[in-house]
Design a protein around this motif. Sequence first.
Motif, PDB file in Angstrom:
ATOM      1  N   GLU A 143      -1.512  -4.620  -3.999  1.00  0.00           N
ATOM      2  CA  GLU A 143      -1.754  -4.804  -2.566  1.00  0.00           C
ATOM      3  C   GLU A 143      -1.296  -3.610  -1.732  1.00  0.00           C
ATOM      4  O   GLU A 143      -1.937  -3.246  -0.760  1.00  0.00           O
ATOM      5  N   HIS A 144      -0.193  -2.993  -2.081  1.00  0.00           N
ATOM      6  CA  HIS A 144       0.362  -1.898  -1.271  1.00  0.00           C
ATOM      7  C   HIS A 144       0.208  -0.524  -1.927  1.00  0.00           C
ATOM      8  O   HIS A 144       0.745   0.464  -1.432  1.00  0.00           O
ATOM      9  N   THR A 145      -0.536  -0.455  -3.012  1.00  0.00           N
ATOM     10  CA  THR A 145      -0.639   0.799  -3.760  1.00  0.00           C
ATOM     11  C   THR A 145      -1.169   1.943  -2.894  1.00  0.00           C
ATOM     12  O   THR A 145      -0.575   3.026  -2.850  1.00  0.00           O
ATOM     13  N   ALA A 146      -2.257   1.734  -2.209  1.00  0.00           N
ATOM     14  CA  ALA A 146      -2.846   2.817  -1.401  1.00  0.00           C
ATOM     15  C   ALA A 146      -1.889   3.261  -0.303  1.00  0.00           C
ATOM     16  O   ALA A 146      -1.738   4.466  -0.062  1.00  0.00           O
ATOM     17  N   ASP A 147      -1.223   2.318   0.360  1.00  0.00           N
ATOM     18  CA  ASP A 147      -0.262   2.670   1.419  1.00  0.00           C
ATOM     19  C   ASP A 147       0.887   3.514   0.868  1.00  0.00           C
ATOM     20  O   ASP A 147       1.283   4.518   1.468  1.00  0.00           O
ATOM     21  N   VAL A 148       1.404   3.129  -0.271  1.00  0.00           N
ATOM     22  CA  VAL A 148       2.518   3.875  -0.876  1.00  0.00           C
ATOM     23  C   VAL A 148       2.047   5.263  -1.296  1.00  0.00           C
ATOM     24  O   VAL A 148       2.728   6.264  -1.050  1.00  0.00           O
ATOM     25  N   LEU A 149       0.863   5.348  -1.915  1.00  0.00           N
ATOM     26  CA  LEU A 149       0.352   6.657  -2.339  1.00  0.00           C
ATOM     27  C   LEU A 149       0.100   7.566  -1.136  1.00  0.00           C
ATOM     28  O   LEU A 149       0.372   8.770  -1.195  1.00  0.00           O
ATOM     29  N   ARG A 150      -0.399   6.999  -0.031  1.00  0.00           N
ATOM     30  CA  ARG A 150      -0.576   7.794   1.186  1.00  0.00           C
ATOM     31  C   ARG A 150       0.774   8.294   1.699  1.00  0.00           C
ATOM     32  O   ARG A 150       0.922   9.452   2.084  1.00  0.00           O
ATOM     33  N   GLU A 151       1.753   7.406   1.698  1.00  0.00           N
ATOM     34  CA  GLU A 151       3.072   7.745   2.224  1.00  0.00           C
ATOM     35  C   GLU A 151       3.731   8.876   1.450  1.00  0.00           C
ATOM     36  O   GLU A 151       4.402   9.734   2.029  1.00  0.00           O
ATOM     37  N   VAL A 152       3.505   8.937   0.151  1.00  0.00           N
ATOM     38  CA  VAL A 152       4.119   9.994  -0.646  1.00  0.00           C
ATOM     39  C   VAL A 152       3.208  11.213  -0.797  1.00  0.00           C
ATOM     40  O   VAL A 152       3.531  12.160  -1.504  1.00  0.00           O
ATOM     41  N   GLY A 153       2.043  11.203  -0.126  1.00  0.00           N
ATOM     42  CA  GLY A 153       1.155  12.343  -0.143  1.00  0.00           C
ATOM     43  C   GLY A 153       0.245  12.438  -1.338  1.00  0.00           C
ATOM     44  O   GLY A 153      -0.361  13.463  -1.587  1.00  0.00           O
ATOM     45  N   ALA A 154       0.127  11.371  -2.105  1.00  0.00           N
ATOM     46  CA  ALA A 154      -0.724  11.407  -3.294  1.00  0.00           C
ATOM     47  C   ALA A 154      -2.177  11.118  -2.953  1.00  0.00           C
ATOM     48  O   ALA A 154      -3.060  11.340  -3.776  1.00  0.00           O
ATOM     49  N   ASP A 163      -5.091  11.849   0.079  1.00  0.00           N
ATOM     50  CA  ASP A 163      -5.396  12.586   1.307  1.00  0.00           C
ATOM     51  C   ASP A 163      -5.862  11.602   2.366  1.00  0.00           C
ATOM     52  O   ASP A 163      -6.821  10.869   2.175  1.00  0.00           O
ATOM     53  N   THR A 164      -5.160  11.594   3.483  1.00  0.00           N
ATOM     54  CA  THR A 164      -5.500  10.681   4.576  1.00  0.00           C
ATOM     55  C   THR A 164      -6.551  11.263   5.499  1.00  0.00           C
ATOM     56  O   THR A 164      -7.023  10.572   6.396  1.00  0.00           O
ATOM     57  N   GLY A 165      -6.898  12.519   5.294  1.00  0.00           N
ATOM     58  CA  GLY A 165      -7.895  13.147   6.155  1.00  0.00           C
ATOM     59  C   GLY A 165      -7.308  13.618   7.485  1.00  0.00           C
ATOM     60  O   GLY A 165      -8.012  14.101   8.344  1.00  0.00           O
TER      61      GLY A 165
END
Length: 118
Positions: free
Chosen positions: A101-112, A114-116
């Motif tokens: 459920e939170h995988t994408a949020d965590v990966l965004r937070e650590v820079g893994a 690209d949020t654009g």
Amino acid sequence: EDPRFARYADRRRHWGDLMDGVEAWSSGLTTAECVAALSAGGVPSSAYRSVAEALADPQLAHRDALAEVTDAAGSFKVVNLPFRMSEARVAAGARAASLGEHTADVLREVGAIDTGQG
């Protein structure tokens, strides 16, 4: 008084005999009678309990030791944190996150990922 059990090392060496003796002594007694006799003799002890017996302990309810949590499969009980702090909520949340459920949020937070934003 039995020299096989006089010292700790002796008890370890004769552990099977010791357990046979305890079993023979306790087999005709209830759990409460065993605990009472051991306590009277100054022997630290407690009864083994089933999970259901342990969960039914009124002290657990008094301490709010368990919390009900819900996930996609339904409700279940979990253990709350064993400590309390004044004016701080220390308890399990009411809902468990689903797998990933939170995988994408965590990966965004650590820079893994690209949020654009750049």
